[in-house]
Enzyme design. Structure first.
Site, PDB file in Angstrom:
ATOM      1  N   ASP A  19      20.577  42.016  34.989  1.00 34.66           N
ATOM      2  CA  ASP A  19      21.480  41.443  36.169  1.00 34.66           C
ATOM      3  C   ASP A  19      22.873  41.423  35.786  1.00 34.66           C
ATOM      4  OD1 ASP A  19      18.997  40.469  36.790  1.00 34.66           O
ATOM      5  OD2 ASP A  19      19.301  38.298  36.218  1.00 34.66           O
TER       6      ASP A  19
ATOM      7  N   ASN B   5      13.886  27.978  40.067  1.00 27.81           N
ATOM      8  CA  ASN B   5      14.779  27.795  39.027  1.00 27.81           C
ATOM      9  C   ASN B   5      14.349  28.303  37.881  1.00 27.81           C
ATOM     10  OD1 ASN B   5      16.469  26.636  37.195  1.00 27.81           O
ATOM     11  ND2 ASN B   5      17.331  25.119  38.876  1.00 27.81           N
TER      12      ASN B   5
HETATM   13  C1  GLA Z   1      15.780  37.495  35.984  1.00 28.17           C
HETATM   14  C2  GLA Z   1      16.156  37.925  34.455  1.00 28.17           C
HETATM   15  C3  GLA Z   1      16.420  39.417  34.323  1.00 28.17           C
HETATM   16  C4  GLA Z   1      15.271  39.996  34.435  1.00 28.17           C
HETATM   17  C5  GLA Z   1      14.590  39.695  35.708  1.00 28.17           C
HETATM   18  C6  GLA Z   1      13.130  40.057  35.982  1.00 28.17           C
HETATM   19  O1  GLA Z   1      16.692  37.964  36.907  1.00 28.17           O
HETATM   20  O2  GLA Z   1      17.704  37.196  34.238  1.00 28.17           O
HETATM   21  O3  GLA Z   1      17.049  39.922  32.849  1.00 28.17           O
HETATM   22  O4  GLA Z   1      14.362  39.982  33.384  1.00 28.17           O
HETATM   23  O5  GLA Z   1      14.556  38.379  35.932  1.00 28.17           O
HETATM   24  O6  GLA Z   1      12.975  41.453  36.051  1.00 28.17           O
END
Ligand code: GLA
Length: 512
Positions: free
Chosen positions: A208, A255
């Site tokens: 992310d 959440n």
């Molecule tokens: C969330 C986490 C990421 C990743 C996704 C699933 O967004 O913050 O790091 O693991 O889930 O792919």
């Protein structure tokens, strides 16, 4: 020659940030609100976008590469320094109350209580990692300054589009800037932000933050975590008709923090135990570099190849990676014969350790609750999903001449990804499954849950010609059925065609 450092940009015009809609009215409103609250216009604005992940879900914390793109929806933070030892926080959304916290006088980092649910915690996470950076890079630096802050977000919260990472990246950037750091590399900001959510008790990977910081207009990103963090932007092939990604929000709140012990963090623990069992069975030692201080499935793969094939660690070559991942999936099928899960006693036995040792090594870092540890299905998902990422990338880089074949092949990979997240990883939910079914039967080539899942958003590969059909089908068969009376505005927010947008930046153009 020293390699060029990719810095977080500073821009002075909103047209450099937003392509699809005019954000001047939003900024003007926020600037006025800021002035009303703090008596002057802000010094600068820091902003970071959300992201949608095209493929490669729940594999980043195992250090396998992923394919997300930043979206235009973002978190913006208007900031001025103040002379107090306080951070004052206002939110553009009135449902979030005004908050304020004091900065310790002895230069200690702000403390974060993850058990208290408050939006200020996200700012604190960004502040904390930025402060750590300031102390390391300028050991004799002054205490961090007080700040007046107004936050505004267009990324829906708890919807799988990474509103928390966008907030934390923007908060870290804001804190650095307010404390005199005007130039920070994208890699640095990403690295800081990756560890920050752990202060809130979620052991997420780095996808992310990477997508939010490195986002590039019109480009998706191939994000590699090993041998080191690398984000390579690439464009989608020109096709006729054009391809587009439709994001459909299930409106089921997901959440990550509150459900971490049974969902997100439990998955992190399960894949770590699976990696250690594989390593134990194959007599290889693996680096203890996961978020919870254990081995990873990627680490196991590298060690296995080094030991048995005499090969160098995988350098990201697509073909070699594909062969290795196929082999890993086979190994998982051989090693984990209990496909319905392992009790702690059984997992400990597989590892040749006691149950107490298993608790110490894997179950004490973060609270988790489970009946059986799903080692087979989680590990299989990870290796097969990592393989799908490479196959997806190959299709994008060397597309078949015929566009329809391209859409079909990409779509198949997305559909398989969803099936695996539903069946093996159990991170979908019935609403998302339903959305994917409806979308596929009304013209989507590929539909899948995106982000952490357990609710939140889905992403659909559609052609420009089919977008409206898919939207209409979802409105009639999903939204109007499950949410009778849903407003047009809510529908517009729930169904968005997402264009890849620019990543984190500082805006210094003043009131637009
Ligand atoms: C969330 C986490 C990421 C990743 C996704 C699933 O967004 O913050 O790091 O693991 O889930 O792919």
């Amino acid at each position: 020659m020293t390699p060029e450092i990719d810095l977080v940009p500073e821009v002075s015009s909103l047209s450099e940030i937003y392509l699809t809609s005019d954000h001047a009215p939003r900024y003007r409103k926020l600037f006025e609100r800021f002035k009303e609250a703090y008596g002057e216009y802000p010094d600068f604005v820091s902003r970071s976008p959300g992201r949608v992940n095209l493929i490669g879900e729940h594999i980043d914390y195992c250090y396998f590469s992923v394919l997300p793109m930043a979206i235009e929806a973002d978190i913006v933070i208007l900031v001025s320094k103040n002379d107090s030892r306080k951070i004052n926080l206002l939110n553009g959304d009135s449902k979030f109350e005004q908050e304020s916290f004091a900065l310790p006088d002895d230069g200690a980092f702000v403390s974060i209580d993850p058990t208290v649910t408050t939006w200020a915690n996200y700012f604190k996470c960004g502040h904390l990692v930025a402060h750590q950076y300031l102390s390391e890079s300028r050991p004799r630096s002054k205490l961090p300054v007080g700040m007046d802050v107004l936050v505004d977000g267009t990324v829906p919260a708890a919807a799988g589009l990474s509103s928390s990472a966008a907030f934390i990246c923007a908060a870290a950037l804001a804190t650095l800037r307010a404390n005199g750091i005007t130039s920070v590399s994208k890699e640095q900001l990403t690295t800081l932000a990756i560890v920050s959510e752990r202060h809130l008790g979620v052991f997420s990977g780095g996808m992310d933050q990477s997508a939010s910081v490195f986002g590039k207009r019109d480009h998706a990103l191939y994000v590699q975590f090993q041998p080191q963090l690398e984000c390579t932007p690439f464009k989608f092939p020109d096709t006729e008709p054009q391809l587009a990604f439709l994001i459909a929000n299930s409106l089921v709140t997901a959440n990550k923090h509150e459900t971490a012990p049974i969902n997100y963090n439990l998955r992190v623990v399960e894949v770590s135990i699976a990696a250690e069992i594989l390593a134990h069975k194959c007599s290889v030692s693996i680096p203890q570099d996961s978020g919870i201080g254990t081995g990873t499935l990627r680490g196991f793969m590298e060690a296995y190849y080094k030991e048995y094939e005499g090969a160098l660690p995988w350098d990201g070559e697509v073909l070699e990676g594909t062969i290795r991942l196929e082999r890993m999936a086979k190994l998982v099928r051989t090693v984990f014969v209990q496909t319905d899960g392992y009790t702690t006693a059984e997992a400990a036995e597989e590892l040749g350790i006691t149950v107490d040792q298993l608790h110490d090594r894997f179950l004490s870092k973060t609270p988790v609750r489970f009946e059986k540890l799903q080692l087979y299905s989680r590990a299989l998902h990870v290796y097969e999903e990592a393989l799908r990422v490479l196959q997806y990338l190959t299709l994008l880089l060397h597309p078949p001449v015929d566009s329809v074949s391209l859409f079909h092949d990409l779509g198949q990979l997305m559909n398989k990804s969803h099936d695996s997240l539903r069946g093996l990883y159990n991170s979908s939910c019935k609403e998302l499954d339903e959305i994917c079914e409806i979308a596929r039967s009304s013209g989507s080539y590929g539909s899948r849950v995106t982000g952490a899942g357990f609710g939140g958003c889905s992403v659909h590969l559609v052609t420009s010609q089919k977008v409206q059909d898919v939207k209409n089908a979802l409105i009639e068969q999903y939204y109007r059925v499950r949410f009778p009376g849903i407003s047009d505005a809510a529908l517009e927010d729930a169904l968005v065609i997402s264009k890849p947008g620019i990543g984190s930046l500082v805006y210094t153009g003043g009131m637009p």
